[in-house]
Design a protein around this motif. Structure first.
Motif: not given
Length: 603
Positions: A453-474
């Motif tokens: 429901q956004s264009d966030f997945p089209l931004q360069p920051g989206f895969p970076i954010f997911i990577s940060n989430v993985i490193d934050f949790i694990c």
């Protein structure tokens, strides 16, 4: 053979009549008295031949002239013959470089034959023909843009290399259509075995699509499942084999632990059957590999690897509708093993559970990522919706927000929430928090909107954010120096600084040097199965690439493929109509030369 202008043949009737009439015309002569006619026999013949109402006599000159006239008229009708090669002024050749194209049922391989066919197409190009070469690999790419530089295109074709990965043929075909959209006469030639899924959302536009099938056999046995687990009896390794061929297959299955052979057995897999084997493995082993040796057509899927190194795998469960953006972003981390479910199963074996557009539920995982629908366990309380929320530049200095920027991001709808006592707001909009985290016994990350429901997945920051989430949790284990990835799948590894340099040594001994993008290195070239070695700042890390893909292992070549809603049948070779008028006119000139010689000799 066909004719480009069939109507030109009608000229043969009036022009042929004119030639015949010329032979019937009576010449005007002066009367002269002669003593006898036997002294002028040729003159007597000519007088008799030019009698208007006399019967037409057969004449070699008449036959040669009518034959020359027929050949000239045929040349004007533009005769054409079918030939292999280009069809149209613009031709885009798409070469499939997926794992199944490495099958050896055709010499040297299916991929090698595809390159030969592409080279033949280039060799048969006419002057002014434009060609383009596209590789349909793990990441489709334009090998050589539209050009008339045939020599350069030949060199580009020679440089294409096969891969042991699944290819994205659909994206390659859509890329080909975009290149031919503004061209008048265009053809797209797909050189493939047809071993790929249905291509949806595809329209060729004005271009004609030809599918040239390459391949002849389906004989193949693959390792389709491989893994290690701890049991009360010790560490056990399970390996599953699948035979896609019509005949039983014999072979040898070898197991290695940290590079040393610890088990070997003879196996037989029945036709169209499966075979499972479970063996004990050394408890100290960190890398367990399986090798299948047999007589089949594809070697890429005869290898598999399983890692037992702590921190080498992060198990992620994705709840919600299919979202390729979220799936691809998680797949960039080589540690991630992603599962999907529509109902929540037992979560004690998962590291991260992702609720994408579905209400968050209580889990036993290490952490939770929630998009758009807060639940009772969430670190926020929802009390409404916000349409097109506006981002405020209020971002805390938190590891989750490193290299992530929401400036200019469009969001159609988000939840209006308030943080609970355990919730920390790290990104905020005008109407409330956007991202809230909690770091109690279970780490939680709540995002107030859904990615789709956004264009966030089209931004360069989206895969970076997911990577940060993985490193934050694990957090990455410093002692973990092994990774396992699917061949051809891109992934990232962290970088210490922007000045770092990463060197990758491939299984064939070639090496590549990469510079970081932001705080990570992006690796795309694990094209072949085997062991890769990465080194940066003196630290080495092994990456094992393998192919476990049912679609690529089922190598039976397809007779037809689906492109959107259109079924395209395979052809033996790409054909085009080639003009044949030049040889016809050459023969006509030869006939006229013979006619002149006969006339001169009689004179």
């Amino acid at each position: 053979m066909s004719l480009g202008h069939l109507s030109a043949l009608f000229w043969l009737i009036p022009l042929g009549a004119v030639v015949i009439v010329l032979y019937l015309l009576k010449m005007r002569r002066k009367d002269m008295r002669v003593p006898a006619t036997f002294l002028w026999p040729q003159t007597t013949y000519e007088i008799r031949a030019n009698s208007l109402f006399q019967k037409l006599r057969l004449s070699l000159l008449l036959f040669l002239q009518l034959l020359a006239l027929a050949l000239v008229v045929l040349g004007l009708a533009q005769p054409q013959v079918k030939r292999t090669g280009l069809g149209g002024e613009v031709t885009v050749v798409v070469i499939d470089s997926s794992a199944s194209m490495s099958a050896v049922d055709i010499a040297p391989t299916r991929f090698g034959r595809a390159k030969q066919v592409a080279a033949n197409i280039v060799n048969q190009a006419k002057g002014g023909d434009k060609l383009c070469i596209i590789e349909a690999g793990p990441v489709p790419r334009v090998v050589f843009p539209l050009s008339v530089d045939l020599a350069g295109i030949r060199q580009a074709i020679k440089a294409i290399k096969p891969s042991d990965a699944e290819s994205d043929v659909g994206e390659a075909m859509r890329l080909a259509v975009s290149l031919t959209a503004k061209q008048g006469s265009a053809r797209i030639v797909l050189l493939s075995d047809g071993v790929f899924g249905e291509i949806s959302n595809f329209s060729p536009g004005k271009a004609r699509v030809d599918f040239e099938r390459i391949g002849s056999s389906e004989a193949n046995v693959a390792i389709n499942s491989f893994g290690a687990t701890e049991t009360p009896k010790g560490r056990l390794v399970f390996c599953s084999l699948k035979n896609y061929g019509k005949l039983p297959s014999l072979g040898t299955l070898n197991f290695r632990a940290d590079g040393k052979l610890f088990n070997s057995m003879k196996i037989e897999v029945s036709a169209k059957g499966t075979l499972g084997k479970t063996v004990s493995a050394p408890s100290s082993a960190k890398v367990i590999e399986a090798f299948l040796t047999n007589e089949d057509m594809l070697k890429s899927d005869n290898y598999a690897v399983s890692l037992t190194d702590p921190g080498a795998t992060v198990r992620v469960l994705l709840m919600g509708p299919d979202d390729l953006f979220v799936e691809r972003a998680f797949s960039l981390d080589p540690r991630v093993a992603l599962d999907k479910a529509s109902t929540l199963p037992s979560t004690k074996d998962y590291d991260i559970v992702v609720f994408d557009g579905v209400k968050e539920q209580k889990t036993e995982s290490k952490g939770v990522l929630t998009f758009g629908v807060a639940g009772t366990p969430s670190p926020v309380k929802a009390f409404g919706d916000v349409k097109e929320p506006i981002f405020l530049d209020l971002v805390k200095n938190h590891p989750l927000m490193q290299d992530v920027d929401f400036e200019g991001t469009y969001i159609g709808r988000s939840e209006k929430v308030k943080p609970k006592a355990n919730g920390e707001v790290i990104a905020e909009g005008r109407d409330g928090p956007w991202i809230v985290v909690s770091s109690l016994s279970q780490k939680q990350v709540y995002v107030s909107f859904q990615p789709l429901q956004s264009d966030f997945p089209l931004q360069p920051g989206f895969p970076i954010f997911i990577s940060n989430v993985i490193d934050f949790i694990c957090p990455r284990e410093s002692k973990s120096n092994t990774l396992a990835v699917a061949a051809g799948r891109p992934f990232t590894v962290p970088a210490n600084s922007e000045s770092d340099v990463l060197t990758i040594v491939s299984p064939d001994g070639s090496n590549e040097t990469l510079k970081p993008f932001g705080n990570s290195f992006s690796i795309r070239e694990t094209r072949t199965v085997g062991r890769y070695e990465m080194s940066s700042n003196g630290k080495k890390q092994a990456v094992y690439a393998s192919l476990t893909n049912d679609l690529e292992s089922n190598i039976a070549p397809q007779k037809r493929i689906l492109l959107g809603s259109t079924e395209v049948k395979s052809v033996e070779a790409s054909l085009r109509l080639a003009d044949f008028w030049r040889p016809v006119l050459l023969v006509a000139l030869l006939v006229l030369a013979v006619e002149w010689f006969v006339f001169a000799r009689r004179s």
